[in-house]
Design an enzyme around this catalytic site. Structure first.
Site, mmCIF file in Angstrom:
data_model
loop_
_atom_site.group_PDB
_atom_site.id
_atom_site.type_symbol
_atom_site.label_atom_id
_atom_site.label_comp_id
_atom_site.label_asym_id
_atom_site.label_seq_id
_atom_site.Cartn_x
_atom_site.Cartn_y
_atom_site.Cartn_z
ATOM 1 N N ASN A 90 0.108 0.042 -3.554
ATOM 2 C CA ASN A 90 -0.150 -0.153 -4.876
ATOM 3 C C ASN A 90 0.596 1.174 -5.583
ATOM 4 O O ASN A 90 0.589 2.171 -5.043
ATOM 5 C CB ASN A 90 -1.554 -0.162 -5.356
ATOM 6 C CG ASN A 90 -2.358 1.031 -5.035
ATOM 7 O OD1 ASN A 90 -2.426 1.527 -4.049
ATOM 8 N ND2 ASN A 90 -3.304 1.379 -5.906
ATOM 9 N N GLU A 92 0.922 2.261 -9.644
ATOM 10 C CA GLU A 92 0.341 2.476 -10.792
ATOM 11 C C GLU A 92 1.530 2.913 -11.943
ATOM 12 O O GLU A 92 2.348 3.729 -11.477
ATOM 13 C CB GLU A 92 -0.975 3.281 -11.209
ATOM 14 C CG GLU A 92 -1.952 2.715 -10.135
ATOM 15 C CD GLU A 92 -3.410 3.516 -10.261
ATOM 16 O OE1 GLU A 92 -3.356 4.442 -10.926
ATOM 17 O OE2 GLU A 92 -4.314 3.161 -9.855
ATOM 18 N N CYS A 101 0.120 -4.158 -7.433
ATOM 19 C CA CYS A 101 -0.758 -4.275 -6.375
ATOM 20 C C CYS A 101 -0.038 -4.173 -4.999
ATOM 21 O O CYS A 101 1.164 -4.677 -4.856
ATOM 22 C CB CYS A 101 -1.681 -5.463 -6.325
ATOM 23 S SG CYS A 101 -2.642 -5.677 -7.808
ATOM 24 N N GLU A 103 -0.722 -6.024 -2.292
ATOM 25 C CA GLU A 103 -0.731 -7.206 -1.625
ATOM 26 C C GLU A 103 0.739 -8.051 -2.214
ATOM 27 O O GLU A 103 1.517 -8.317 -1.435
ATOM 28 C CB GLU A 103 -1.765 -8.245 -2.088
ATOM 29 C CG GLU A 103 -3.018 -7.628 -1.349
ATOM 30 C CD GLU A 103 -3.711 -6.730 -2.487
ATOM 31 O OE1 GLU A 103 -3.365 -5.807 -3.037
ATOM 32 O OE2 GLU A 103 -4.973 -7.063 -2.927
ATOM 33 N N CYS A 134 -6.774 -9.226 -6.418
ATOM 34 C CA CYS A 134 -6.850 -9.716 -7.823
ATOM 35 C C CYS A 134 -6.127 -11.133 -7.946
ATOM 36 O O CYS A 134 -5.756 -11.596 -6.859
ATOM 37 C CB CYS A 134 -6.093 -8.787 -8.661
ATOM 38 S SG CYS A 134 -4.556 -8.899 -8.536
ATOM 39 N N CYS A 137 -2.639 -11.473 -7.165
ATOM 40 C CA CYS A 137 -2.204 -11.425 -5.596
ATOM 41 C C CYS A 137 -2.769 -12.518 -4.992
ATOM 42 O O CYS A 137 -1.904 -13.157 -4.016
ATOM 43 C CB CYS A 137 -2.920 -10.026 -5.068
ATOM 44 S SG CYS A 137 -2.127 -8.688 -5.866
#
Length: 146
Positions: A90, A92, A101, A103, A134, A137
């Site tokens: 990830n 940010e 993310c 994934e 999420c 993803c």
């Protein structure tokens, strides 16, 4: 259907197991599979050693996560049908919507490198209980899942 061994040894010989492939190519190579399935065939299931190596790849890449706001590093490792493993972490951003993310980072790397079918995914976090990807993803993973 039966999958055929991939030619992933130094002289093109077939791999005998997930662990054998990993040792031969080295952990940095991120290639686990002992399969190279023909179109429409299913790859061999991931054994315990293969699962451990996939989780280890996800754990390793989580160390590279950039998570200054959440302090929640995540790593993902995707095993593609051709036997390659793609990792992502990830990243940010101050503008939350621009964050990525782990994934999706791994899935997009897989696509960029020419693989199109996901066989297995390992996601690593520091949580004791497994979490869930999420919605975005899950959608991306479902799009390329075999």
């Amino acid at each position: 259907m039966r999958a055929t061994p991939s030619r992933c040894g130094p002289r093109g010989e077939p791999a005998r197991s997930w662990t054998d492939s990993w040792r031969r190519l080295g952990a940095a190579g991120y290639r686990l599979a002992a399969v190279n399935p023909a179109e429409g065939s299913d790859p061999a299931p991931l054994d315990e050693a293969g699962r451990a190596l996939l989780i280890g790849a996800a754990r390793e890449v989580a160390r590279r996560a950039y998570a200054p706001a959440s302090k929640f590093p995540v790593g993902a490792a995707i095993l593609a049908a051709d036997g390659r493993v793609f990792v992502g972490c990830n990243v940010e951003n101050a503008s939350y919507g621009l964050s990525m993310c782990a994934e999706r980072a791994a899935a997009f790397r897989m696509i960029a490198d020419g693989a199109w079918r996901i066989v297995a995914v390992a996601i690593w976090t520091r949580l004791a209980e497994p979490g869930s990807p999420c919605g975005a993803c899950r959608q991306v993973l479902a799009e390329f899942a075999g």
